[in-house]
Scaffold this motif. Structure first.
Motif, mmCIF file in Angstrom:
data_model
loop_
_atom_site.group_PDB
_atom_site.id
_atom_site.type_symbol
_atom_site.label_atom_id
_atom_site.label_comp_id
_atom_site.label_asym_id
_atom_site.label_seq_id
_atom_site.Cartn_x
_atom_site.Cartn_y
_atom_site.Cartn_z
ATOM 1 N N TYR A 1 -12.944 -7.499 32.607
ATOM 2 C CA TYR A 1 -13.214 -8.655 33.457
ATOM 3 C C TYR A 1 -12.379 -8.730 34.729
ATOM 4 O O TYR A 1 -12.753 -9.396 35.678
ATOM 5 C CB TYR A 1 -13.035 -9.956 32.674
ATOM 6 N N ARG A 2 -11.240 -8.052 34.796
ATOM 7 C CA ARG A 2 -10.375 -8.197 35.977
ATOM 8 C C ARG A 2 -10.870 -7.344 37.120
ATOM 9 O O ARG A 2 -11.051 -6.140 36.986
ATOM 10 C CB ARG A 2 -8.933 -7.810 35.643
ATOM 11 N N CYS B 1 -0.793 -7.470 32.120
ATOM 12 C CA CYS B 1 -1.430 -8.536 31.331
ATOM 13 C C CYS B 1 -0.366 -9.225 30.497
ATOM 14 O O CYS B 1 0.019 -8.732 29.445
ATOM 15 C CB CYS B 1 -2.488 -7.949 30.400
ATOM 16 N N THR C 1 -9.164 -7.403 40.045
ATOM 17 C CA THR C 1 -7.992 -7.128 40.867
ATOM 18 C C THR C 1 -6.832 -6.704 39.967
ATOM 19 O O THR C 1 -6.503 -7.406 39.015
ATOM 20 C CB THR C 1 -7.569 -8.376 41.661
ATOM 21 N N VAL C 2 -6.262 -5.568 40.257
ATOM 22 C CA VAL C 2 -5.022 -5.131 39.614
ATOM 23 C C VAL C 2 -4.147 -4.530 40.704
ATOM 24 O O VAL C 2 -4.655 -4.040 41.717
ATOM 25 C CB VAL C 2 -5.241 -4.085 38.480
ATOM 26 N N ALA D 1 -9.444 -4.218 33.018
ATOM 27 C CA ALA D 1 -9.983 -3.973 34.357
ATOM 28 C C ALA D 1 -11.499 -3.802 34.295
ATOM 29 O O ALA D 1 -12.033 -3.211 33.362
ATOM 30 C CB ALA D 1 -9.331 -2.728 34.961
#
Length: 169
Positions: free
Chosen positions: A125-126, A81, A128-129, A158
């Motif tokens: 909220y993510r 991030c 995809t990592v 995430a």
């Protein structure tokens, strides 16, 4: 080898989120961790003829949008991030400014109109990592602009289902 710069005035933000400044010779310096309007001292990590990359070593004059990164992993160097040091509303504004700049410079539009999109929650909220497992089995994310592993027992941004996969290792 890193070298120190005199103070830099950050005038904008480049695609990718680095602050945009110029050194005393006029060369573009992309400064990770810097915000428009700030005065910073930075350490150069990659110097080329046309531009340099640097990281903030000291904020001499902070922008109003600067916040203490809420995630301790960001302070440890996690590259997952890049904008943890930017207040959430300002993140949206900076992203709109990046798109507008690209449409002006690359698209040739004099007055592009760009909408900000929906407001996302500050956490979870993510979807995809890019996780990585170290040789010892630890799971984490890569250090900013590196292949080094930063072990992360959790990830604030995430999605909970993605965070659960990361936590399982």
């Amino acid at each position: 080898m890193a070298s120190s710069l005199p103070s830099l005035h950050v005038t904008g933000v480049a695609v990718g989120g680095d602050g945009l400044a110029r050194d005393e010779s006029g060369r573009v310096v992309l400064v990770a961790g810097a915000l428009p309007g700030e005065e910073v001292r930075a350490e150069v990590v990659d110097a080329r003829k046309g531009h340099a990359r640097a990281v903030v070593a000291e904020v001499l004059s902070a922008a109003p949008a600067r916040v203490v990164p809420p995630c301790p992993r960001a302070v440890e160097g996690c590259g997952g991030c890049g904008w943890q040091h930017v207040a959430a509303p300002a993140q949206r504004d900076l992203k709109v400014a990046m798109v507008e700049d690209a449409l002006r410079r690359l698209g040739g539009l004099a007055e592009p109109v760009v909408g900000a999109g929906p407001v996302l929650p500050a956490t979870g909220y993510r979807t995809t990592v890019r996780g990585v497992a170290g040789p010892d089995g630890r799971v984490g994310l890569r250090r900013y602009r590196s292949h080094d592993l930063v072990a992360i027992p959790d990830c604030q941004v995430a999605d909970p289902l993605v965070a659960a996969v990361l936590a399982e290792g």
